[in-house]
Design an enzyme around this catalytic site. Structure first.
Site, PDB file in Angstrom:
ATOM      1  N   CYS A 193      34.019 -16.859  21.125  1.00  0.00           N
ATOM      2  CA  CYS A 193      35.099 -17.991  20.350  1.00  0.00           C
ATOM      3  C   CYS A 193      36.734 -16.610  20.286  1.00  0.00           C
ATOM      4  CB  CYS A 193      34.505 -18.029  19.336  1.00  0.00           C
ATOM      5  SG  CYS A 193      33.660 -19.482  19.496  1.00  0.00           S
ATOM      6  N   TYR A 236      25.056 -27.973  22.037  1.00  0.00           N
ATOM      7  CA  TYR A 236      24.187 -27.571  21.870  1.00  0.00           C
ATOM      8  C   TYR A 236      22.744 -28.861  22.245  1.00  0.00           C
ATOM      9  CZ  TYR A 236      26.878 -24.281  18.931  1.00  0.00           C
ATOM     10  OH  TYR A 236      28.472 -23.760  18.290  1.00  0.00           O
ATOM     11  N   SER A 251      25.702 -16.224  11.341  1.00  0.00           N
ATOM     12  CA  SER A 251      26.751 -16.339  11.827  1.00  0.00           C
ATOM     13  C   SER A 251      28.011 -15.897  10.866  1.00  0.00           C
ATOM     14  CB  SER A 251      26.620 -17.564  12.505  1.00  0.00           C
ATOM     15  OG  SER A 251      28.062 -17.266  13.113  1.00  0.00           O
ATOM     16  N   ASN A 272      34.118 -28.246  17.668  1.00  0.00           N
ATOM     17  CA  ASN A 272      33.801 -26.887  17.899  1.00  0.00           C
ATOM     18  C   ASN A 272      34.806 -26.510  18.758  1.00  0.00           C
ATOM     19  OD1 ASN A 272      33.740 -24.302  17.777  1.00  0.00           O
ATOM     20  ND2 ASN A 272      31.848 -24.108  17.567  1.00  0.00           N
ATOM     21  N   ASP A 279      22.702 -38.446   5.414  1.00  0.00           N
ATOM     22  CA  ASP A 279      24.062 -39.696   3.951  1.00  0.00           C
ATOM     23  C   ASP A 279      25.223 -39.176   5.044  1.00  0.00           C
ATOM     24  OD1 ASP A 279      25.909 -39.977   3.212  1.00  0.00           O
ATOM     25  OD2 ASP A 279      24.862 -38.462   0.763  1.00  0.00           O
ATOM     26  N   GLU A 305      33.583 -19.395  26.914  1.00  0.00           N
ATOM     27  CA  GLU A 305      32.065 -19.260  26.547  1.00  0.00           C
ATOM     28  C   GLU A 305      31.222 -20.300  27.545  1.00  0.00           C
ATOM     29  OE1 GLU A 305      30.545 -19.331  22.487  1.00  0.00           O
ATOM     30  OE2 GLU A 305      32.668 -18.963  22.310  1.00  0.00           O
ATOM     31  N   LYS A 327      35.725 -21.638   3.456  1.00  0.00           N
ATOM     32  CA  LYS A 327      35.424 -20.132   3.067  1.00  0.00           C
ATOM     33  C   LYS A 327      36.068 -18.685   3.722  1.00  0.00           C
ATOM     34  CE  LYS A 327      30.714 -23.027   3.440  1.00  0.00           C
ATOM     35  NZ  LYS A 327      29.352 -22.544   4.769  1.00  0.00           N
ATOM     36  N   HIS A 345      39.357 -19.165  13.310  1.00  0.00           N
ATOM     37  CA  HIS A 345      39.072 -19.960  14.623  1.00  0.00           C
ATOM     38  C   HIS A 345      37.787 -20.711  13.235  1.00  0.00           C
ATOM     39  CE1 HIS A 345      35.835 -20.554  16.843  1.00  0.00           C
ATOM     40  NE2 HIS A 345      34.516 -20.083  16.414  1.00  0.00           N
ATOM     41  N   SER A 364      31.353 -14.232  18.328  1.00  0.00           N
ATOM     42  CA  SER A 364      30.398 -14.160  17.805  1.00  0.00           C
ATOM     43  C   SER A 364      29.563 -13.279  18.755  1.00  0.00           C
ATOM     44  CB  SER A 364      29.631 -15.308  17.061  1.00  0.00           C
ATOM     45  OG  SER A 364      29.101 -16.629  16.805  1.00  0.00           O
ATOM     46  N   THR A 410      28.109 -29.514  14.974  1.00  0.00           N
ATOM     47  CA  THR A 410      28.824 -29.383  15.282  1.00  0.00           C
ATOM     48  C   THR A 410      29.862 -28.993  16.791  1.00  0.00           C
ATOM     49  OG1 THR A 410      28.044 -27.091  15.214  1.00  0.00           O
ATOM     50  CG2 THR A 410      28.408 -27.724  13.526  1.00  0.00           C
TER      51      THR A 410
END
Length: 425
Positions: free
Chosen positions: A143, A175, A233, A308, A61, A111, A274, A265, A341, A184
């Site tokens: 990052c 990824y 993470s 990202n 979805d 990175e 969040k 970030h 990270s 992402t």
């Protein structure tokens, strides 16, 4: 003799006092001198993959992406685009407005480096015809490195006000296919000119920082793509935010209400929401949702449709705020939370300078985004997973439409060129 000695001592005391006064004045001048971002510009690739196309291919979805992580599109770099060509695209519009011979240093944060020894900035140096009297260094910590470069450049200019330093953050987030991180992905580069008397943002003294050795995201030397524990993470990100906030308030004496807008970030757009909710809870804020959103949503607009960009993403968010906020930002205080990270994090602030709008390059940003070509899923797979860069010799097809292009590898040496912008694909 004694009288002459007394006179000499008196002169010495007077001289010492004058020197002390002079030095105190120098220190005072340094304290009040403004240093920060004079010009800022970002670049992304010429192609994107829609999350609707991605969801259809995966049989998922689409709202898992639109709502769940807050992503609509992700910029996809063609095989002949890398961090150097992206960085050149970000930097050149700045260089066209200044004398490039005055650039004294380039701090290149990434990175997704292209060489284990040679700085990506040195490749960029030749491509952009930068002066030989110029330092080049590559910075790395996931990052976070872009924020580190900004702080280091600010400190250098405070010591020597004649410095004009480019800070570049450029990355291609990639990824493994069918991994949890695949949705992402994205890419982008941000270039910032750091000077005294900046026209866009003064970086304020004092920040909060935090380091902890954790394995939430990492990429061993033998891998082209990163490994990530997404839930862990997220937990470490939010914990780092709390630690840096506590340190920031101790160092500066500033409180939540002193900050007008917040930039975070953004590995995926929902993460910024969040983060802000975590900070609101931390400070017991009474802001309602609409009030809280007004302080953060303008900085998320570009990330939703770019994806990202690792070290660049915090500053893509800042540019998004500058380009999209409805109210004028003159003299407003902006906060920045950088998370890398592994982990290193920092929370700091800056003040928008009066008249900042006259030097923004908003139209360039909007045009780049609007003019991207949409990819189908098989072409995206060709772009990201079919080229073996671990070859001594490699000729790449011309898919990069921009002025600067990574054209291949010859005897283990990377080759770059300038070209006439095209309508490839």
């Amino acid at each position: 003799m004694q009288e002459n000695g007394q006179k000499e001592n008196t002169k010495t005391v007077i001289i010492r006092r004058l020197v002390k006064i002079a030095l105190s004045n120098v220190t005072f001048d340094l304290d009040i001198m403004k240093v920060g971002i004079d010009l800022i510009h970002f670049a992304t690739s010429d192609y994107f993959l829609g999350m609707d196309t991605f969801a259809q291919e995966k049989g998922i979805d689409v709202n898992k992406y639109y709502v769940g992580i807050g992503q609509e599109k992700m910029s996809i770099a063609p095989p002949d685009e890398d961090i150097v060509s992206l960085a050149a695209k970000a930097v050149e519009p700045i260089l066209q407005q200044i004398d490039r011979a005055q650039i004294t240093a380039v701090m290149f944060a990434t990175e997704t480096g292209i060489d284990q020894s040679k700085s990506a900035g040195v490749f960029l140096h030749k491509l952009l015809n930068l002066p030989s009297r110029c330092r080049m260094i590559e910075l790395k910590h996931a990052c976070y490195a872009g924020a580190a470069g900004l702080q280091m450049a600010t400190a250098l200019v405070k010591v020597n006000p004649q410095e004009k330093i480019l800070v570049i953050a450029a990355d291609i987030a990639k990824y493994d296919q069918d991994s949890s991180g695949e949705a992402t992905q994205g890419c982008g580069a941000v270039a910032m000119l750091i000077t005294q008397n900046p026209r866009i943002l003064e970086i304020e003294p004092g920040s909060g920082y935090f380091t902890d050795d954790v394995m939430d995201f990492w990429r061993p030397n033998h891998r082209n793509t990163a490994l990530v524990d997404g839930k862990y993470s997220t937990k470490v990100y939010l914990s780092s935010l709390k630690h840096t906030w506590e340190h920031f308030t101790e160092q500066t004496g500033r409180v939540f209400e002193d900050i007008d807008y917040f930039c975070y970030h953004i590995p995926f757009t929902k993460m910024a929401d969040k983060a802000h909710q975590t900070l609101l809870k931390k400070v017991n804020s009474q802001l309602d949702k609409a009030q809280a959103d007004a302080k953060t949503l303008p900085s998320q607009i570009y990330n939703r449709i770019i994806g990202n960009s690792y070290s660049a993403s915090l500053f893509v968010g800042f540019i998004s705020l500058l380009d999209n906020v409805k109210d004028r930002l003159d003299n407003k205080r902006i906060s920045f939370f950088s998370y890398g990270s592994g982990c290193v994090a920092e929370f700091f602030t800056g003040v928008i300078q009066p008249g900042y709008q006259t030097v923004l390059m908003s139209e360039s940003h909007r045009q780049q985004i609007a003019q991207r070509t949409e990819l189908d899923y098989p072409t995206y797979i060709d772009f990201y997973y079919k080229t073996d860069y671990a070859q001594s010799d490699l000729a790449l097809p011309q898919l990069n439409k921009g002025r600067f292009r990574f054209c291949g590898i010859e005897q283990d040496k990377r080759l770059y060129t300038q070209q006439t912008p095209s309508n490839a694909l």
